[in-house]
Design an enzyme around this catalytic site. Structure first.
Site, short mmCIF file in Angstrom:
data_model
loop_
_atom_site.label_atom_id
_atom_site.label_comp_id
_atom_site.label_asym_id
_atom_site.label_seq_id
_atom_site.Cartn_x
_atom_site.Cartn_y
_atom_site.Cartn_z
CG LEU A 227 -6.80 -20.57 -9.36
CD1 LEU A 227 -6.94 -19.82 -10.69
CD2 LEU A 227 -7.74 -19.97 -8.33
NE ARG B 180 -5.42 0.78 -7.70
CZ ARG B 180 -4.26 1.12 -7.19
NH1 ARG B 180 -3.17 1.00 -7.91
NH2 ARG B 180 -4.17 1.59 -5.96
CD GLU C 254 6.22 0.57 -3.46
OE1 GLU C 254 5.32 -0.28 -3.66
OE2 GLU C 254 7.33 0.50 -4.00
CG HIS D 172 -6.87 -4.35 5.87
ND1 HIS D 172 -6.80 -3.93 4.56
CD2 HIS D 172 -6.20 -3.42 6.60
CE1 HIS D 172 -6.12 -2.79 4.51
NE2 HIS D 172 -5.75 -2.46 5.73
CG ASP E 139 -6.64 0.52 -3.59
OD1 ASP E 139 -6.35 0.43 -2.38
OD2 ASP E 139 -6.55 1.59 -4.23
C1 IPE Z 1 -1.80 -1.17 -3.93
O1 IPE Z 1 -2.72 -0.43 -3.18
C2 IPE Z 1 -1.28 -2.31 -3.12
C3 IPE Z 1 -2.25 -3.36 -2.78
C4 IPE Z 1 -3.49 -3.41 -3.15
C5 IPE Z 1 -1.72 -4.42 -1.98
P1 IPE Z 1 -2.28 0.88 -2.39
O2 IPE Z 1 -3.49 1.42 -1.73
O3 IPE Z 1 -1.11 0.61 -1.52
O4 IPE Z 1 -1.80 1.83 -3.58
P2 IPE Z 1 -1.58 3.40 -3.63
O5 IPE Z 1 -0.69 3.77 -2.48
O6 IPE Z 1 -2.92 4.05 -3.50
O7 IPE Z 1 -0.97 3.66 -4.97
C1 IPE Z 2 -5.96 -2.35 -0.20
O1 IPE Z 2 -6.84 -1.49 0.44
C2 IPE Z 2 -5.32 -3.33 0.76
C3 IPE Z 2 -3.87 -3.13 0.96
C4 IPE Z 2 -3.15 -2.20 0.39
C5 IPE Z 2 -3.22 -4.06 1.84
P1 IPE Z 2 -6.33 -0.16 1.10
O2 IPE Z 2 -5.94 -0.43 2.50
O3 IPE Z 2 -5.29 0.49 0.26
O4 IPE Z 2 -7.66 0.72 1.09
P2 IPE Z 2 -7.79 2.26 0.72
O5 IPE Z 2 -7.17 2.45 -0.63
O6 IPE Z 2 -7.05 3.04 1.78
O7 IPE Z 2 -9.26 2.51 0.73
MG MG Z 3 -5.34 1.82 -1.25
#
Ligand code: IPE
Ligand code: IPE
Ligand code: MG
Length: 250
Positions: A133, A190, A69, A39, A22
């Site tokens: 792995l 996380r 989600e 990304h 995240d």
């Molecule tokens: C969780 O991250 C999903 C992934 C890392 C793929 P999100 O950014 O979607 O989670 P929330 O919405 O903050 O809980």
């Molecule tokens: C996680 O990073 C990647 C995916 C959920 C695909 P985010 O895109 O959720 O990044 P933040 O949480 O908005 O910074």
């Molecule tokens: Mg996020």
């Protein structure tokens, strides 16, 4: 110098690590760049982490790439993520296989475009003869989905006589979840500062050690990974017993 002490490394290392990757969006926003730039950078951290796992002899790495989600995000961001998956598979699969990395996708792939589904199937078929792995990519994955799909398979088993409802227990149920054939989850990481599970591996997390960091995913590297491993190595996993019992087994 590595902070992992080689003498304790082997038996104190997790066999199975899962990561909620995240913070890509915030990483990019802090640089006044579009979220999608984050990304792209995040994909580089994935490669570094896979290499670190191979080096550290971690047997299984399960990465949360796209949650059930995440379809709620703006269409262009979802599109970029799908493109990135395709490109990453095209570019990296052969090299991963040559390095002993076996790839599996977990999640409901029926929602993906046929071309992407084909790529996923092909990537899974390129299983190396000598696996160093197991890399699981969770895509359109949700922990609740995993439990429900297991329940559906168990229900089918009961209906066709393969499973006896009277003897259905946790291990029979577990055998129908996504990662059943792999070692249990040891360490759940996380990045990005949030202290939540976001519907990742709900069933599998039961006795995992949890490790959270404010580091945003594109900044995750071997040093941060080693910090998580070092912390894990210091944990006492009691599984309900007392510390005394662990230190002085009967
Ligand atoms: C969780 O991250 C999903 C992934 C890392 C793929 P999100 O950014 O979607 O989670 P929330 O919405 O903050 O809980
Ligand atoms: C996680 O990073 C990647 C995916 C959920 C695909 P985010 O895109 O959720 O990044 P933040 O949480 O908005 O910074
Ligand atoms: Mg996020």
């Amino acid at each position: 110098m590595s902070i992992i002490d080689p003498a304790i490394a082997v038996q104190r290392l997790p066999r199975h690590v899962a990561i909620v990757m995240d913070g890509n969006g915030r990483w990019a926003e802090a640089r006044h760049r579009p979220r999608t730039f984050g990304h792209h950078e995040g994909a580089k951290a994935v490669r570094a982490t896979v290499e670190a796992c191979v080096r550290r002899h971690v047997e299984v790495l399960t990465l949360f790439a796209f949650s059930s989600e995440n379809w709620n995000r703006p269409e262009d961001e979802v599109g970029t993520l799908m493109d990135l998956f395709m490109k990453a598979i095209d570019r990296d699969v052969d090299e991963l296989g040559a390095n002993g990395v076996a790839i599996r996708f977990i999640g409901d792939r029926s929602a993906f475009a046929p071309a992407l589904r084909d790529r996923m199937d092909q990537a899974e078929r390129k299983r190396p003869a000598q696996v160093r792995l197991n890399l699981n990519i969770a895509a359109n994955y949700g922990g609740r989905w995993d439990i429900v799909q297991a329940a559906r398979r168990v229900a089918r088993g009961i209906a066709d006589g393969g499973i006896d409802a009277a003897t259905l227990d946790e291990s029979v149920f577990d055998a129908h979840t996504s990662l059943a054939d792999l070692p249990p989850l040891d360490l759940f990481i996380r990045t990005g500062g949030e202290h939540r599970v976001s519907n990742f591996l709900l069933w599998q997390i039961a006795y995992a050690e949890l490790w959270f960091t404010d580091v945003l995913w594109p900044d995750f590297d071997a040093a941060v990974f080693d910090a998580a491993l070092a912390d894990y190595a210091r944990r006492e996993r009691r599984f309900g017993r007392t510390g005394q019992q662990l230190r002085h087994p009967a």
